[in-house]
Design a protein around this motif. Structure first.
Motif, mmCIF file in Angstrom:
data_model
loop_
_atom_site.group_PDB
_atom_site.id
_atom_site.type_symbol
_atom_site.label_atom_id
_atom_site.label_comp_id
_atom_site.label_asym_id
_atom_site.label_seq_id
_atom_site.Cartn_x
_atom_site.Cartn_y
_atom_site.Cartn_z
ATOM 1 N N ASP A 176 -7.976 8.214 -5.553
ATOM 2 C CA ASP A 176 -7.342 8.503 -6.824
ATOM 3 C C ASP A 176 -6.918 10.121 -6.871
ATOM 4 O O ASP A 176 -6.419 10.475 -7.991
ATOM 5 N N GLU A 177 -7.131 10.808 -5.907
ATOM 6 C CA GLU A 177 -6.609 12.121 -5.773
ATOM 7 C C GLU A 177 -7.572 13.043 -6.554
ATOM 8 O O GLU A 177 -7.354 14.252 -6.867
ATOM 9 N N TYR A 194 1.007 -1.354 -0.170
ATOM 10 C CA TYR A 194 0.114 -0.102 -0.002
ATOM 11 C C TYR A 194 1.003 1.287 -0.094
ATOM 12 O O TYR A 194 1.922 1.205 0.514
ATOM 13 N N HIS A 195 0.318 2.203 -0.648
ATOM 14 C CA HIS A 195 1.232 3.737 -0.639
ATOM 15 C C HIS A 195 0.318 4.567 0.004
ATOM 16 O O HIS A 195 -1.061 4.581 -0.222
ATOM 17 N N ILE A 196 0.472 5.215 1.128
ATOM 18 C CA ILE A 196 -0.090 6.158 1.820
ATOM 19 C C ILE A 196 0.708 7.553 1.686
ATOM 20 O O ILE A 196 2.005 7.662 1.763
ATOM 21 N N ARG A 197 -0.188 8.685 1.348
ATOM 22 C CA ARG A 197 0.486 10.100 1.107
ATOM 23 C C ARG A 197 -0.470 11.048 1.709
ATOM 24 O O ARG A 197 -1.788 10.903 1.609
ATOM 25 N N ILE A 198 -0.039 11.866 2.285
ATOM 26 C CA ILE A 198 -0.543 13.179 3.252
ATOM 27 C C ILE A 198 -0.101 14.501 2.349
ATOM 28 O O ILE A 198 1.179 14.551 2.561
ATOM 29 N N VAL A 199 -1.036 15.270 2.112
ATOM 30 C CA VAL A 199 -0.584 16.356 1.460
ATOM 31 C C VAL A 199 -1.098 17.517 2.100
ATOM 32 O O VAL A 199 -2.306 17.505 2.672
ATOM 33 N N ASN A 200 -0.541 18.720 2.222
ATOM 34 C CA ASN A 200 -1.002 19.798 2.803
ATOM 35 C C ASN A 200 -1.858 20.484 1.808
ATOM 36 O O ASN A 200 -1.207 21.210 0.805
ATOM 37 N N GLY A 201 -3.180 20.671 2.009
ATOM 38 C CA GLY A 201 -3.995 21.182 1.136
ATOM 39 C C GLY A 201 -4.536 22.704 1.488
ATOM 40 O O GLY A 201 -5.548 23.022 0.902
ATOM 41 N N PHE A 202 -3.617 23.147 2.574
ATOM 42 C CA PHE A 202 -4.019 24.570 2.886
ATOM 43 C C PHE A 202 -3.910 25.515 1.895
ATOM 44 O O PHE A 202 -3.013 25.369 0.889
ATOM 45 N N THR A 203 -4.868 26.595 1.991
ATOM 46 C CA THR A 203 -4.851 27.580 0.897
ATOM 47 C C THR A 203 -3.886 28.904 0.984
ATOM 48 O O THR A 203 -3.436 29.343 0.211
ATOM 49 N N ASN A 204 -3.678 29.137 2.318
ATOM 50 C CA ASN A 204 -2.951 30.208 2.774
ATOM 51 C C ASN A 204 -2.067 30.249 4.153
ATOM 52 O O ASN A 204 -2.540 30.945 5.003
ATOM 53 N N ASN A 205 -0.917 29.219 4.073
ATOM 54 C CA ASN A 205 -0.238 29.093 5.173
ATOM 55 C C ASN A 205 1.252 29.030 4.984
ATOM 56 O O ASN A 205 1.796 28.445 5.430
ATOM 57 N N SER A 206 1.631 30.030 3.940
ATOM 58 C CA SER A 206 2.867 29.949 3.498
ATOM 59 C C SER A 206 4.075 30.234 4.633
ATOM 60 O O SER A 206 5.039 29.761 4.690
ATOM 61 N N SER A 207 3.437 30.935 5.473
ATOM 62 C CA SER A 207 4.304 31.239 6.737
ATOM 63 C C SER A 207 4.253 30.295 8.012
ATOM 64 O O SER A 207 5.041 30.382 8.771
ATOM 65 N N LEU A 208 3.054 29.478 7.956
ATOM 66 C CA LEU A 208 2.780 28.604 8.931
ATOM 67 C C LEU A 208 2.781 27.165 8.490
ATOM 68 O O LEU A 208 1.568 26.735 7.974
ATOM 69 N N PRO A 209 3.864 26.281 8.729
ATOM 70 C CA PRO A 209 3.705 24.980 8.255
ATOM 71 C C PRO A 209 2.698 24.150 8.912
ATOM 72 O O PRO A 209 2.663 24.194 10.124
ATOM 73 N N LEU A 210 2.478 22.902 8.250
ATOM 74 C CA LEU A 210 1.575 22.104 8.730
ATOM 75 C C LEU A 210 3.018 21.039 9.139
ATOM 76 O O LEU A 210 3.425 20.515 8.396
ATOM 77 N N VAL A 211 2.854 20.651 10.634
ATOM 78 C CA VAL A 211 3.633 19.651 11.192
ATOM 79 C C VAL A 211 3.006 18.238 11.242
ATOM 80 O O VAL A 211 1.921 18.081 11.589
#
Length: 130
Positions: free
Chosen positions: A119-120, A21-38
């Motif tokens: 399928d994204e 299995y392949h698991i992928r987690i993507v940051n889909g935020f629209t405006n967080n360029s200064s605050l990352p998702l950890v």
């Protein structure tokens, strides 16, 4: 009835040890360029790591599901702007059908919650941050 394509029978999806299995987690935020998702993920076998994701960045891994032993479960802790959420990113009994015949499990983390897809393209909201 389940139909399989030839792609589903390619060696990358099967091995002598079981199914991959392949698991992928993507940051889909629209405006967080200064605050990352950890993100930090682990299984019962130990940590697989983590990183700070900027917009559009992803964290992914592959796992094998053995025919002879119990399948690994992976949990991830997400942190964003002082909010923390732990969730099961992959659990074979739950995700066997949700991840489709391709055995690819995609997560999209947005401001309003966590979405899953096989399928994204077709996203279903699974739960909120709270």
């Amino acid at each position: 009835m389940v139909f399989m394509s030839m792609k589903d029978l390619e060696p990358e999806y099967f091995s002598i040890h079981g199914i991959r299995y392949h698991i992928r987690i993507v940051n889909g935020f629209t405006n967080n360029s200064s605050l990352p998702l950890v993100i930090w993920c682990s299984s019962q076998d130990g940590d697989i790591g983590g990183r700070a994701l900027q917009e559009g960045d992803d964290f992914s891994w592959d796992t094998g599901v053995s025919f002879w032993t119990s399948a690994p479960a992976f949990s991830c802790t997400m942190k964003w702007d002082g909010t923390r959420k732990k969730f099961q990113a992959f659990q074979v009994d739950r995700d066997r059908s949700r991840c489709g015949l391709s055995r690819k499990c995609f997560w999209l983390v947005k401001e309003d919650g966590f979405y899953i897809s096989y399928d994204e393209y077709n996203w279903v909201k699974d739960f909120s941050w709270s």
